[in-house]
Design a protein around this motif. Structure first.
Motif, PDB file in Angstrom:
ATOM      1  N   ILE A  10       0.838  -1.190   0.000  1.00  0.00           N
ATOM      2  CA  ILE A  10       0.000   0.000   0.000  1.00  0.00           C
ATOM      3  C   ILE A  10       0.871   1.237   0.000  1.00  0.00           C
ATOM      4  O   ILE A  10       1.846   1.323   0.741  1.00  0.00           O
ATOM      5  N   VAL A  11       0.539   2.168  -0.895  1.00  0.00           N
ATOM      6  CA  VAL A  11       1.275   3.428  -0.949  1.00  0.00           C
ATOM      7  C   VAL A  11       0.405   4.497  -0.313  1.00  0.00           C
ATOM      8  O   VAL A  11      -0.775   4.608  -0.627  1.00  0.00           O
ATOM      9  N   ALA A  61       1.585  -1.499  -6.798  1.00  0.00           N
ATOM     10  CA  ALA A  61       0.873  -1.249  -5.540  1.00  0.00           C
ATOM     11  C   ALA A  61      -0.488  -1.929  -5.588  1.00  0.00           C
ATOM     12  O   ALA A  61      -1.096  -2.059  -6.642  1.00  0.00           O
ATOM     13  N   ASP A  62      -0.948  -2.396  -4.432  1.00  0.00           N
ATOM     14  CA  ASP A  62      -2.274  -3.009  -4.359  1.00  0.00           C
ATOM     15  C   ASP A  62      -3.325  -2.002  -3.925  1.00  0.00           C
ATOM     16  O   ASP A  62      -4.525  -2.223  -4.106  1.00  0.00           O
ATOM     17  N   LYS A 130      -8.433  -8.104   1.434  1.00  0.00           N
ATOM     18  CA  LYS A 130      -9.586  -8.922   1.081  1.00  0.00           C
ATOM     19  C   LYS A 130      -9.697  -9.103  -0.440  1.00  0.00           C
ATOM     20  O   LYS A 130     -10.099 -10.159  -0.932  1.00  0.00           O
ATOM     21  N   LEU A 131      -9.319  -8.049  -1.177  1.00  0.00           N
ATOM     22  CA  LEU A 131      -9.396  -8.125  -2.644  1.00  0.00           C
ATOM     23  C   LEU A 131      -8.328  -9.042  -3.228  1.00  0.00           C
ATOM     24  O   LEU A 131      -8.489  -9.572  -4.317  1.00  0.00           O
ATOM     25  N   GLY A 132      -7.210  -9.169  -2.514  1.00  0.00           N
ATOM     26  CA  GLY A 132      -6.131 -10.004  -3.013  1.00  0.00           C
ATOM     27  C   GLY A 132      -5.227  -9.267  -3.966  1.00  0.00           C
ATOM     28  O   GLY A 132      -5.432  -8.094  -4.234  1.00  0.00           O
ATOM     29  N   PRO A 133      -4.190  -9.958  -4.483  1.00  0.00           N
ATOM     30  CA  PRO A 133      -3.218  -9.289  -5.349  1.00  0.00           C
ATOM     31  C   PRO A 133      -3.867  -8.794  -6.635  1.00  0.00           C
ATOM     32  O   PRO A 133      -4.828  -9.387  -7.105  1.00  0.00           O
ATOM     33  N   ARG A 134      -3.326  -7.742  -7.191  1.00  0.00           N
ATOM     34  CA  ARG A 134      -3.871  -7.225  -8.446  1.00  0.00           C
ATOM     35  C   ARG A 134      -3.428  -8.078  -9.606  1.00  0.00           C
ATOM     36  O   ARG A 134      -2.319  -8.602  -9.630  1.00  0.00           O
ATOM     37  N   GLN A 135      -4.307  -8.184 -10.576  1.00  0.00           N
ATOM     38  CA  GLN A 135      -3.991  -8.961 -11.774  1.00  0.00           C
ATOM     39  C   GLN A 135      -3.294  -8.050 -12.792  1.00  0.00           C
ATOM     40  O   GLN A 135      -3.492  -6.845 -12.777  1.00  0.00           O
ATOM     41  N   GLY A 136      -2.517  -8.660 -13.652  1.00  0.00           N
ATOM     42  CA  GLY A 136      -1.938  -7.912 -14.767  1.00  0.00           C
ATOM     43  C   GLY A 136      -0.840  -6.955 -14.383  1.00  0.00           C
ATOM     44  O   GLY A 136      -0.597  -5.983 -15.083  1.00  0.00           O
ATOM     45  N   VAL A 137      -0.170  -7.217 -13.262  1.00  0.00           N
ATOM     46  CA  VAL A 137       0.920  -6.337 -12.852  1.00  0.00           C
ATOM     47  C   VAL A 137       2.241  -7.026 -13.166  1.00  0.00           C
ATOM     48  O   VAL A 137       2.377  -8.232 -12.986  1.00  0.00           O
ATOM     49  N   ARG A 138       3.190  -6.233 -13.647  1.00  0.00           N
ATOM     50  CA  ARG A 138       4.522  -6.757 -13.930  1.00  0.00           C
ATOM     51  C   ARG A 138       5.225  -6.969 -12.599  1.00  0.00           C
ATOM     52  O   ARG A 138       5.360  -6.047 -11.813  1.00  0.00           O
TER      53      ARG A 138
END
Lengths: 139, 292
Positions: A10-11, A61-62, A130-138
């Motif tokens: 988290i930023v 960042a998530d 709760k949302l989990g890791p973001r998709q499509g991130v390098r």
């Protein structure tokens, strides 16, 4: 953080005059909050170019937290009002592009609100986890 | 639309002959003999080149930014006229240095090489502004406006209904195709920064690597920089060589700006833009609220 060991990134963009001091207050008061937040101190919440939010997400960042002085308390009188308008549009745009709106938060935290700061960070970290890791991130 | 060319030529001839402007930016027939292309006319005897028909897709206001300090006349459709208002509002143009030849526009057709297009452009099908909001000379008879906001935002609503995962997948597929040629930026009348954030090396906001995350960043910030400014000419999408639906992002922000701030860009050159003003009492979704 979660059962499967997922640690969200988290930023947090905190304004120098209120929220950063609020975070400091939380620290000196020995309040406990999740340590997933990476704090970036900015002169004013109005300094947060939406570009910063996009860049944070691009870099993996998530969640992005923005915090500034309460309305009417801005050190520069009106920076937080502009910040709010930009934030609202940017969140709408990024949500339209597939980043869940729960991954953003804008809140007002004053220098004396250490407790509120720890609450905001705790709530937000939980919501993002709760949302989990973001998709499509390098990565 | 038959007599438009004649009237545009008459205005251009008069302006050039009287020395009121040193260039008229209009349309002429292009090299395929059918479709129009931009024309820059500097001498009164050359005005015969100027024409207008339903192949005149370009937003000529873009070319005004290269003519700072020189009196110029420009031929504008109603959507392009909004760009004139935008540039006036943002102090990129001086009113006395631009002569606006405004056209009443019944709609422009899709382009096809060497032949007349059949269907109206997407933006023209949902156009709610057929008369130019600013002009010095008006060509054509003003026609009744038929607002169609539902249709205008239908593609936005269709995508917004999907789940975040589906939207992400949709945009990633688009972003993977982008070659970052920046044609969308070059053609946009609102993109006039002398140094674009995308070209900066320190800090380097956008890496030189052309891949989906960096392209997504470009698309996001390009759209955001036009928030409350995009006049809806859809030129970015038309010039996109990869056929990426860029104006979808602009429509999304346009809708949001209209809902939240009751502002439509380019209607006049006085109303302060929504991101340069604020209302002290407003709450646009602070404290984690998502309804804004």
């Amino acid at each position: 953080m979660t059962d499967n060991g997922y640690q969200p990134k988290i930023v947090g963009f905190l304004c120098n005059w209120c929220s950063y001091a609020g975070a400091d207050m939380a620290g000196t008061s020995r309040m406990v909050y999740p340590s997933h937040i990476r704090i970036i101190r900015v002169p004013c919440s109005g300094r947060v170019d939406p570009l910063f939010m996009a860049k944070a997400f691009e870099q993996g960042a998530d969640g992005v937290l923005m915090a500034g002085c309460h309305p009417g308390d801005c050190h520069y009188n009106e920076g937080n009002y502009y910040a709010q308008r930009r934030y609202a549009l940017m969140r709408e745009l990024l949500a339209f592009m597939g980043i869940e709106p729960e991954r953003f938060r804008l809140d007002w935290v004053s220098a004396s609100e250490g407790k509120k700061f720890s609450q905001v960070v705790t709530e937000f970290t939980q919501a993002v986890a709760k949302l989990g890791p973001r998709q499509g991130v390098r990565r | 639309m038959k007599d438009y060319a004649e009237k545009i030529q008459a205005h251009a001839r008069e302006l050039l002959a009287a020395g009121k402007v040193d260039c008229v930016i209009g349309y002429e027939t292009g090299s395929d003999g059918v479709n129009a292309r931009p024309a820059f006319v500097y001498r009164a005897e050359d005005v015969g080149r100027l024409t207008f028909d339903d192949t005149c897709t370009h937003d000529l206001v873009t070319y005004l930014r290269n003519r700072k300090g020189k009196a110029t006349a420009v031929v504008v459709k109603p959507c392009d006229a909004r760009a004139v208002n935008l540039l006036l509002l943002e102090h990129q143009l001086q009113r006395e240095q631009v002569v606006v030849i405004g056209l009443v526009c019944p709609g422009i057709k899709e382009r096809a090489w060497g032949q007349k297009g059949e269907a109206l452009l997407g933006k023209c099908q949902v156009c709610a502004m057929h008369n130019p909001p600013i002009y010095d000379f008006l060509v054509g008879q003003p026609i009744a406006e038929e607002p169609s906001p539902d249709q205008r935002y239908a593609p936005v609503a269709a995508l917004a209904e999907k789940s975040p995962e589906e939207r992400l997948a949709f945009w990633q597929a688009q972003q993977e195709r982008c070659i970052r040629c920046y044609a969308c930026r070059q053609t946009c009348p609102g993109c006039y920064c002398t140094e674009c954030f995308a070209d900066r090396l320190d800090p380097q906001w956008l890496g030189i690597r052309v891949d989906a995350p960096a392209n997504g960043m470009w698309h996001t910030i390009r759209a955001f920089h036009l928030a409350g400014r995009c006049i809806g000419c859809d030129e970015c999408q038309r010039v996109c060589i990869m056929g990426i639906p860029l104006s979808l992002l602009n429509r999304k922000l346009e809708q949001k700006v209209d809902d939240a701030f009751k502002f439509r860009p380019g209607q006049d050159a006085q109303t302060p833009p929504p991101l340069a003003t604020f209302n002290p009492g407003e709450n646009l979704g602070v404290d984690g609220g998502h309804g804004c």
